[in-house]
Design an enzyme around this catalytic site. Sequence first.
Site, PDB file in Angstrom:
ATOM      1  N   ILE A   1       0.807  -1.222   0.000  1.00 31.25           N
ATOM      2  CA  ILE A   1       0.000   0.000   0.000  1.00 31.25           C
ATOM      3  C   ILE A   1       0.841   1.272   0.000  1.00 31.25           C
ATOM      4  CG2 ILE A   1      -2.028  -1.080   1.015  1.00 31.25           C
ATOM      5  CD1 ILE A   1      -1.233   0.130   3.715  1.00 31.25           C
TER       6      ILE A   1
ATOM      7  N   THR B   1       2.974  -0.732  13.881  1.00 31.05           N
ATOM      8  CA  THR B   1       2.394  -0.667  15.224  1.00 31.05           C
ATOM      9  C   THR B   1       3.386  -0.862  16.368  1.00 31.05           C
ATOM     10  OG1 THR B   1       1.830  -3.023  15.100  1.00 31.05           O
ATOM     11  CG2 THR B   1       0.139  -1.436  14.406  1.00 31.05           C
TER      12      THR B   1
ATOM     13  N   TYR C   1       4.759   6.978  16.992  1.00 35.42           N
ATOM     14  CA  TYR C   1       3.657   6.133  16.524  1.00 35.42           C
ATOM     15  C   TYR C   1       2.350   6.919  16.475  1.00 35.42           C
ATOM     16  CZ  TYR C   1      -0.133   2.729  16.723  1.00 35.42           C
ATOM     17  OH  TYR C   1      -1.300   2.046  16.493  1.00 35.42           O
TER      18      TYR C   1
ATOM     19  N   TRP D   1      -5.844  -0.965  22.627  1.00 38.43           N
ATOM     20  CA  TRP D   1      -5.547  -2.197  23.364  1.00 38.43           C
ATOM     21  C   TRP D   1      -6.118  -3.425  22.632  1.00 38.43           C
ATOM     22  CZ3 TRP D   1      -5.903  -1.599  29.407  1.00 38.43           C
ATOM     23  CH2 TRP D   1      -5.285  -0.406  29.803  1.00 38.43           C
TER      24      TRP D   1
END
Length: 313
Positions: A45, A70, A134, A159
Site C-alpha cells: 500500500i 504498530t 507512533y 488495546w
Amino acid sequence: MNILVTGANGQLGNEMRIVAQGSKDNYIFTDVNRVEGVETTYLDITDLEAIRAIVAAEKVDAVVNCAAYTNVDAAQTNVTLAEKLNADAPENLAKAMKEVGGLLVQISTDYVFGKEPYNVPCREDQKGTPSGVYGLTKLHGEQKIQESGCKYVIIRTAWLYSEFGKNFCKTMMNLTSAESVAARVAAGKPAGLKVVFDQVGTPTYALDLARAIEVILADYKGEMRQSEYCKAGIYHFSNEGVCSWYDFTKMIAEYSGQTGCDVQPCHSHEFPSPVKRPAYSVLDKTRIKEVFGVEVPYWTDSLRKCIANLKNV
C-alpha cells in the site's frame, strides 16, 4: 459490494476474514506477508499505482485498512518507515478511493492522545496530542485522509487483542501459566509478575471491532452511489468499561485458569520505555453507537470469549 482489506494477515484482518464468511459481499484480502494455507493477494500500500491497479481490476467499492506500523517503541527510531506506513500509505488509499468514489475505512489509535493530562473519556473532537512517533504518524494519516476529499470513516481503537498474532492477551496467558512460573523459578527469577496499574484504558476484542466495521459497511452500501457519505467522519470503538493493564492481566489469568501466578501492580517508571504511553486513554463510544447503532460488548465478556476460543485451538 467489493471490499478490499489490507493487512489481512494481522489481528483485525483475520477477524475480518471471519466476518466475511457470513457476508454476501465480495472481499479481497491483501497483505505484504504470506501465510501458508491462507488465501492472500499481495499488495504494497506504499505503491499508489499498485493500489490503483487492484482497485480497477476488482472494481473496489470500499477499502478497510488494517495495515500499519504498530511497534510503538521501535517507531521512535524508525520515523521514516512509520510515517510511510501510517501516513503516506493511507493517503494513497484515500487517493485511490477518491478517484472511484469509494469509501476508506481507516483504523487509527488512542495513541493520537496522551501528551496532555485528562481524566474523562476521549471524544472524537478532542485535539490530538500524541506523546510519541507512533501516535504522531497515525494522526498524520488521519489528517491526510481528511484532506484527500474521499469518503472516509476513521475508527480509533485501543488495546487490541485477538486469537491471532502477538498481543497482550496471548502474552499474559503464557506468562501466567504454570509452565512459565516454574521456568522463572528454575532460572532463579521471581515467580510472579509485575504489571503497570497507572495506565488506564479499555481492551478491544478485534472480532468486536470487525463486526462494528461490518455494520458501517452495510450502512454505506445503501448510500454508496451518492456523491457524498453523510456519516463520514471520525469515530471511536473499544469495548465498554475501564481497566488498567494490571486489571486486564488479572482477568486474563483468571479466565484462562492460571491462578497460581502472583500478579502485582507496579508503576510505569519501573518499566522504562522510549515513549511515554497515554496514562488515560478511555474512548467515548457515544457517537458510533448513536450514528450506526453499533452494539459495544463489555470488555470482560469479550475477553472470556476470546480466551475460550484460544483454549479450544
